[in-house]
Write a protein that holds these residues in place. Structure first.
Motif, short mmCIF file in Angstrom:
data_model
loop_
_atom_site.label_atom_id
_atom_site.label_comp_id
_atom_site.label_asym_id
_atom_site.label_seq_id
_atom_site.Cartn_x
_atom_site.Cartn_y
_atom_site.Cartn_z
N ILE A 1 1.69 6.49 -34.38
CA ILE A 1 0.87 6.10 -35.53
C ILE A 1 -0.58 5.87 -35.09
CG2 ILE A 1 0.54 4.39 -37.35
CD1 ILE A 1 3.56 3.89 -37.26
N LEU A 2 -0.77 5.19 -33.96
CA LEU A 2 -2.11 4.90 -33.47
C LEU A 2 -2.87 6.17 -33.11
CD1 LEU A 2 -4.18 2.78 -32.67
CD2 LEU A 2 -3.14 2.70 -30.39
N ILE A 3 -2.19 7.10 -32.42
CA ILE A 3 -2.83 8.36 -32.04
C ILE A 3 -3.23 9.16 -33.28
CG2 ILE A 3 -2.45 10.61 -30.93
CD1 ILE A 3 -0.67 9.14 -28.90
N SER A 4 -2.33 9.23 -34.26
CA SER A 4 -2.62 9.94 -35.51
C SER A 4 -3.81 9.30 -36.22
CB SER A 4 -1.40 9.92 -36.43
OG SER A 4 -1.72 10.46 -37.69
N PHE A 5 -3.85 7.97 -36.22
CA PHE A 5 -4.95 7.24 -36.86
C PHE A 5 -6.28 7.55 -36.18
CE2 PHE A 5 -7.67 3.45 -36.84
CZ PHE A 5 -7.89 3.29 -38.19
N ILE A 6 -6.30 7.53 -34.86
CA ILE A 6 -7.53 7.77 -34.10
C ILE A 6 -8.03 9.19 -34.31
CG2 ILE A 6 -8.51 7.94 -31.78
CD1 ILE A 6 -6.68 5.61 -30.98
N ILE A 7 -7.12 10.17 -34.25
CA ILE A 7 -7.52 11.58 -34.37
C ILE A 7 -8.12 11.86 -35.74
CG2 ILE A 7 -6.66 13.95 -34.48
CD1 ILE A 7 -4.66 13.21 -32.29
N THR A 8 -7.43 11.44 -36.80
CA THR A 8 -7.94 11.73 -38.15
C THR A 8 -9.24 10.97 -38.44
OG1 THR A 8 -6.50 9.99 -39.04
CG2 THR A 8 -5.68 12.26 -39.11
N ILE B 1 -2.99 6.96 -41.04
CA ILE B 1 -1.86 6.02 -41.05
C ILE B 1 -0.63 6.66 -41.71
CG2 ILE B 1 -1.04 3.82 -41.97
CD1 ILE B 1 -3.88 2.76 -41.69
N MET B 2 -0.87 7.34 -42.84
CA MET B 2 0.24 7.98 -43.55
C MET B 2 0.88 9.07 -42.69
SD MET B 2 -1.48 8.24 -47.36
CE MET B 2 -0.08 9.13 -48.01
N LEU B 3 0.04 9.87 -42.04
CA LEU B 3 0.56 10.93 -41.18
C LEU B 3 1.31 10.35 -39.99
CD1 LEU B 3 0.74 13.93 -40.47
CD2 LEU B 3 -1.47 13.71 -39.28
N GLY B 4 0.79 9.25 -39.44
CA GLY B 4 1.44 8.61 -38.31
C GLY B 4 2.82 8.08 -38.68
N ILE B 5 2.93 7.48 -39.86
CA ILE B 5 4.23 6.97 -40.33
C ILE B 5 5.20 8.12 -40.53
CG2 ILE B 5 5.38 5.82 -42.25
CD1 ILE B 5 2.87 4.10 -42.58
N PHE B 6 4.69 9.21 -41.11
CA PHE B 6 5.55 10.39 -41.31
C PHE B 6 6.06 10.93 -39.97
CE2 PHE B 6 5.82 15.04 -41.46
CZ PHE B 6 6.80 15.19 -42.41
N LEU B 7 5.19 11.05 -38.99
CA LEU B 7 5.58 11.54 -37.67
C LEU B 7 6.53 10.58 -36.97
CD1 LEU B 7 2.15 12.95 -36.40
CD2 LEU B 7 4.11 14.26 -37.23
N ALA B 8 6.32 9.29 -37.18
CA ALA B 8 7.18 8.29 -36.55
C ALA B 8 8.63 8.44 -37.01
CB ALA B 8 6.66 6.89 -36.86
N GLU C 1 15.31 -2.21 -39.97
CA GLU C 1 15.40 -0.98 -39.18
C GLU C 1 14.12 -0.13 -39.33
OE1 GLU C 1 18.87 1.11 -40.28
OE2 GLU C 1 20.26 -0.37 -39.42
N LEU C 2 13.60 -0.10 -40.55
CA LEU C 2 12.36 0.65 -40.79
C LEU C 2 11.21 0.08 -39.97
CD1 LEU C 2 12.53 1.20 -44.66
CD2 LEU C 2 13.11 2.82 -42.86
N LEU C 3 11.09 -1.26 -40.00
CA LEU C 3 10.03 -1.90 -39.22
C LEU C 3 10.24 -1.67 -37.73
CD1 LEU C 3 9.69 -5.30 -41.14
CD2 LEU C 3 8.10 -3.38 -41.14
N GLY C 4 11.52 -1.62 -37.33
CA GLY C 4 11.83 -1.37 -35.92
C GLY C 4 11.35 0.01 -35.48
N VAL C 5 11.53 1.01 -36.36
CA VAL C 5 11.07 2.37 -36.05
C VAL C 5 9.55 2.41 -35.91
CG1 VAL C 5 10.89 4.72 -36.92
CG2 VAL C 5 13.05 3.47 -37.14
#
Length: 205
Positions: free
Chosen positions: A18-25, A197-204, A6-10
């Motif tokens: 996650i990608l947008i957060s990665f690109i911005i930071t 990546i960490m921020l993207g996972i948190f937002l996800a 389920e986690l991987l599904g999210v």
């Protein structure tokens, strides 16, 4: 129970976040690392060294030679080296160096002697008669000139001071400035990528 599936599904479902957060930071950290406005000013280290020697005059009585030598060696370590070390960072010497080398700030004014003293470190290895003079400054040539000018001033002072008439100051090493080691520009970028990546996972989630 927490399901890994389920986690991987999210994460897969919200991969765009996650990608947008990665690109911005990553972009922000790249701007911080490479734009001149955020670039840290380069500093240079220049190191010179001097030796303080007592011109020991052996007494005529052989029995007094050893005792006198020990006395003057103790005096050299306990009194004279700390004294000369203090002279090296005295405001009067630094003011004369500032004037002679025309050391000025960004506004064209002569810098303060106390400010220059903060960039100078004088070290003496315990038990030795050597003093190491380290100057850290933003200008490569001035860093070396200051580190070489201090020994010259000390030699002039020793010749003019009766208390130091029996002591000789010799220059051992002349200073050559070298750039202070600084962290790579890519380090902030790498940190930004990880945080993205960490921020993207948190937002996800």
């Amino acid at each position: 129970e927490i399901s890994l599936k389920e986690l991987l599904g999210v994460l897969i479902k919200r991969r765009k976040v996650i990608l947008i957060s990665f690109i911005i930071t990553t972009l922000l950290s790249g701007i911080y690392a490479f734009l001149p406005a955020f670039e840290k000013q380069t500093e240079y280290d220049a190191v010179s060294s001097i030796a303080i020697i007592y011109n020991y005059k052996a007494p005529e009585n052989p029995e007094e030679i050893g005792e006198g030598y020990v006395y003057y060696q103790d005096r050299l370590q306990g009194i004279m080296i700390p004294t000369i070390r203090g002279y090296a960072q005295s405001l009067s010497i630094l003011r004369s160096i500032i004037t002679e080398l025309e050391i000025k700030d960004d506004e064209g004014e002569y810098i303060k002697a106390r400010k220059l003293a903060e960039d100078i470190k004088i070290e003496n290895q315990a038990g030795s008669n050597l003093l190491t003079i380290t100057v850290k400054y933003k200008d490569e040539k001035l860093a070396a000139d200051i580190a070489n000018k201090i020994p010259d001033k000390l030699i002039q002072m020793a010749k003019a001071n009766p208390e130091l008439s029996n002591y000789q100051i010799n220059i051992i090493d002349y200073a050559i400035a070298s750039e202070t080691k600084s962290s790579s520009r890519f380090l902030p970028v790498a940190i930004g990528m990880v945080l993205g990546i960490m921020l993207g996972i948190f937002l996800a989630f």
